[in-house]
Design a protein around this motif. Structure first.
Motif, PDB file in Angstrom:
ATOM      1  N   ARG A 120     -92.991-145.477 -31.654  1.00  0.00           N
ATOM      2  CA  ARG A 120     -93.859-145.885 -32.701  1.00  0.00           C
ATOM      3  C   ARG A 120     -95.347-146.472 -32.376  1.00  0.00           C
ATOM      4  O   ARG A 120     -96.050-146.156 -33.235  1.00  0.00           O
ATOM      5  N   ASP A 129     -98.407-145.063 -33.836  1.00  0.00           N
ATOM      6  CA  ASP A 129     -99.516-145.783 -34.897  1.00  0.00           C
ATOM      7  C   ASP A 129    -100.843-145.969 -33.986  1.00  0.00           C
ATOM      8  O   ASP A 129    -101.792-145.511 -34.934  1.00  0.00           O
ATOM      9  N   LEU A 186    -102.561-142.560 -34.614  1.00  0.00           N
ATOM     10  CA  LEU A 186    -103.533-142.216 -36.180  1.00  0.00           C
ATOM     11  C   LEU A 186    -104.263-143.156 -36.348  1.00  0.00           C
ATOM     12  O   LEU A 186    -105.285-142.751 -37.065  1.00  0.00           O
ATOM     13  N   GLU A 187    -104.374-144.456 -35.794  1.00  0.00           N
ATOM     14  CA  GLU A 187    -105.414-145.465 -36.424  1.00  0.00           C
ATOM     15  C   GLU A 187    -106.642-144.926 -35.634  1.00  0.00           C
ATOM     16  O   GLU A 187    -107.694-145.271 -36.263  1.00  0.00           O
ATOM     17  N   ARG A 230    -108.072-141.823 -37.261  1.00  0.00           N
ATOM     18  CA  ARG A 230    -108.495-142.001 -38.710  1.00  0.00           C
ATOM     19  C   ARG A 230    -110.232-142.315 -38.897  1.00  0.00           C
ATOM     20  O   ARG A 230    -110.903-141.608 -39.856  1.00  0.00           O
ATOM     21  N   GLU A 255    -102.839-138.205 -42.397  1.00  0.00           N
ATOM     22  CA  GLU A 255    -103.512-139.345 -41.610  1.00  0.00           C
ATOM     23  C   GLU A 255    -102.631-140.393 -41.108  1.00  0.00           C
ATOM     24  O   GLU A 255    -102.629-141.274 -40.447  1.00  0.00           O
ATOM     25  N   GLY A 256    -101.292-140.388 -41.946  1.00  0.00           N
ATOM     26  CA  GLY A 256    -100.685-141.718 -41.494  1.00  0.00           C
ATOM     27  C   GLY A 256     -99.041-141.230 -42.119  1.00  0.00           C
ATOM     28  O   GLY A 256     -98.755-140.086 -42.649  1.00  0.00           O
ATOM     29  N   VAL A 257     -98.276-142.182 -41.659  1.00  0.00           N
ATOM     30  CA  VAL A 257     -96.784-142.207 -42.079  1.00  0.00           C
ATOM     31  C   VAL A 257     -96.403-143.638 -42.715  1.00  0.00           C
ATOM     32  O   VAL A 257     -96.983-144.553 -42.329  1.00  0.00           O
ATOM     33  N   GLU A 258     -95.329-143.559 -43.572  1.00  0.00           N
ATOM     34  CA  GLU A 258     -94.752-144.476 -44.084  1.00  0.00           C
ATOM     35  C   GLU A 258     -93.597-144.948 -43.400  1.00  0.00           C
ATOM     36  O   GLU A 258     -92.454-144.229 -43.573  1.00  0.00           O
ATOM     37  N   TRP A 259     -93.480-145.874 -42.599  1.00  0.00           N
ATOM     38  CA  TRP A 259     -92.326-146.278 -41.764  1.00  0.00           C
ATOM     39  C   TRP A 259     -91.360-146.900 -42.782  1.00  0.00           C
ATOM     40  O   TRP A 259     -91.672-147.663 -43.789  1.00  0.00           O
ATOM     41  N   ARG A 308     -92.930-138.964 -45.462  1.00  0.00           N
ATOM     42  CA  ARG A 308     -94.220-138.604 -45.940  1.00  0.00           C
ATOM     43  C   ARG A 308     -94.227-137.724 -47.036  1.00  0.00           C
ATOM     44  O   ARG A 308     -93.489-136.557 -47.077  1.00  0.00           O
TER      45      ARG A 308
END
Length: 566
Positions: free
Chosen positions: A328, A332, A335-336, A339, A501-505, A517
């Motif tokens: 994780r 993170d 992706l950060e 972006r 661009e991201g995921v929702e944990w 996603r």
């Protein structure tokens, strides 16, 4: 072992594979969510029975890659080379080595791939050439003061008689990064820099002729129709002014995280800005991919700014243990970091330089990316399958290494006399056991080389290799090959997968990763125990057998499951 997949799997997400006639279209930004398959040419398919894979062999197997469901094929070097480092010592960047075929074979491969809907990415090796490159041979023959020596890093030695290397840099393969030449008159002379093998002298990128040559090479292959380049040692090329000593005498490895004067220098970025201008002249949305080992993922992001390269390999992810918290964190951070520069993340688990992840994950954590032990084969395969589904669920582009779709392990018991990795023959460098991930892949259950070719294979294949072959796994429910095919089909047809661009944990028990996603949910259990949880939707596929009863799911140890709430 039994290779089980989840049941039930929705038939609406098990479409027929792509068929011929799906020619490559100019789909904008295709690379943002592409699945790219690495072919190591000498180990993929042999067409002429000499024991060495070749371009016609690859060409004959392109339908297999189409049916697997990948978007592009990256070819490791096939250029004219003395093969001191498996083709990463290039003597002629515009010629195909006869062991692999010729330029007509390359042209036919590119054309066939495009007709099948596959793109072709080729390796480019700009940090160094072969010592048999015409420039280097002439530089040696001309002697000290030759203008051609300025295209490489020739320096006088230290000591009373120049008997010591110019600085304390060490080769990635072990030993000094400098070799002293014998001058045309027979006397000991200057030293030249080689961050890898002595047969791989480093170019001096401060010399304008080097840049001119590589811009010409780019155009040559772009005119041939390639869709992009994977840049070898993209973090090399530019060296710190004056070639200063490193701060201590410790060996700095390619996979290390140290700050050194010969890697990740800011000057490389001006080179890539010039290259990007060339690439953008061509139609078809062609791409650059950087092999850039950097101290941090934030430094990696510098290579993929909008006016430079398109992608950079995520080696921080490759070297992460099978551990939910570690995974994780690197997801993170990746992706950060990507972006702000608008670049897609890339994800990779295996390649031709590291132990295959089916073996790596079967060994204790902390052994690094080059491992000499077979480990727990069943555990390693179970974790590898789960890790692959996790990787393919993440936003961005994913890279697969040939044979991982068969669950191939590293071959750790190759006899010493069979080894060809140059690092094996030098001390204190890379471990030198990369041959284990380069053994030719099996296509059939039987035969002298399990369908690789009619004349054996350049590295010996293990007994029992046939049971891991394409023939043995194709159409077999629960096989690793069918898991990959199903996963790639689901990824291709699920709108919420691929680019992003991201995921929702989501909340999850300790040791479990869960993210959303859109309507897609991925759950990865990295623990050694089955974990019960509320089923987040309808099961799409899984790396192991997930039981679902009355809305409750039991996710087995080391298993990843995909769900949809749609």
């Amino acid at each position: 072992m039994s290779h089980q997949t989840a049941e039930p799997v929705s038939p609406t997400h098990s479409p027929a594979p792509r068929t011929a006639g799906h020619a490559v279209a100019d789909r904008r930004d295709w690379w943002r969510d592409a699945v790219i398959y690495q072919v190591y040419p000498r180990s993929f398919a042999d067409s002429d029975g000499d024991g060495m894979g070749d371009l016609p062999g690859i060409r004959s197997r392109l339908p297999y890659l189409r049916d697997l469901g990948v978007d592009a094929v990256w070819l490791s070097p096939f250029y004219a080379s003395p093969q001191a480092d498996a083709g990463y010592d290039v003597a002629d960047y515009r010629a195909v080595d006869p062991m692999f075929g010729n330029l007509l074979d390359a042209d036919g491969l590119i054309r066939d791939a495009h007709e099948l809907g596959l793109r072709i990415i080729v390796d480019l090796v700009p940090n160094h050439s072969s010592d048999q490159h015409e420039w280097f041979k002439r530089a040696l023959a001309d002697g000290p003061g030759s203008p051609l020596r300025d295209r490489y890093h020739f320096r006088p030695g230290k000591g009373a008689n120049g008997e010591l290397p110019p600085n304390n840099w060490e080769s990635i393969f072990g030993g000094p990064a400098w070799t002293r030449v014998t001058e045309p008159d027979g006397t000991p002379g200057e030293w030249y820099l080689h961050l890898f093998a002595p047969e791989q002298p480093d170019f001096n990128w401060d010399h304008p002729a080097v840049g001119d040559e590589f811009r010409s090479i780019l155009r040559f292959w772009l005119d041939m129709g390639v869709d992009g380049f994977r840049i070898d040692v993209a973090h090399g090329m530019v060296k710190a002014p004056g070639l200063p000593d490193i701060g201590d005498s410790e060996q700095v490895k390619l996979l290390g995280d140290g700050v050194v004067p010969f890697f990740d220098q800011d000057g490389v970025h001006e080179i890539y800005r010039q290259w990007r201008l060339i690439l953008d002249e061509y139609s078809g949305d062609r791409v650059f991919v950087a092999e850039a080992w950097t101290p941090t993922v934030e430094r990696t992001a510098h290579y993929v700014r909008p006016d430079e390269l398109h992608q950079a390999f995520n080696f921080q992810y490759l070297s992460t243990h099978w551990d939910a918290a570690e995974l994780r964190e690197v997801i993170d951070r990746t992706l950060e970091a990507m972006r702000p520069v608008g670049a897609p993340a890339t994800w990779v688990l295996s390649n031709h330089d590291v132990t295959r992840h089916a073996t790596r994950f079967g060994n204790p954590a902390g052994l690094g990316t080059q491992i000499r032990e077979a480990g727990d084969r069943e555990l390693g395969l179970r974790r590898a399958r789960a890790a692959t589904l996790l990787m393919l669920a993440l936003p961005g582009s994913a890279y697969l290494y040939q044979g991982e779709e068969l669950g191939l392990p590293d071959v750790v018991d190759l006899p010493d006399e069979a080894r060809q990795d140059p690092a094996y023959f030098r001390g204190a460098g890379q471990d030198g056991f990369r041959d284990g991930c380069r053994v030719p892949i099996p296509w059939t259950r039987e035969g002298s080389s399990y369908g690789f070719g009619d004349g054996g294979s350049w590295l010996p294949q293990p007994a029992g290799w046939g049971e891991l072959s394409v023939e043995a796994q194709q159409g077999t429910p629960g096989s690793t090959l069918e898991l990959y095919r199903t996963a790639l089909a689901v990824r291709r047809e699920t709108p919420d997968l691929g680019a992003g661009e991201g995921v929702e944990w989501l909340p999850a028990p300790e040791g479990v990763l869960a993210f959303r996603r859109g309507a897609f949910v991925c759950v990865a259990n990295t623990t050694g125990q089955a974990v019960p949880l509320a089923a987040p939707g309808r099961l799409l596929t899984a790396s192991g057998e997930v039981a679902v009863t009355d809305g409750e799911a039991l996710v087995p140890a080391d298993t990843t499951a995909w769900w949809t709430t749609a």
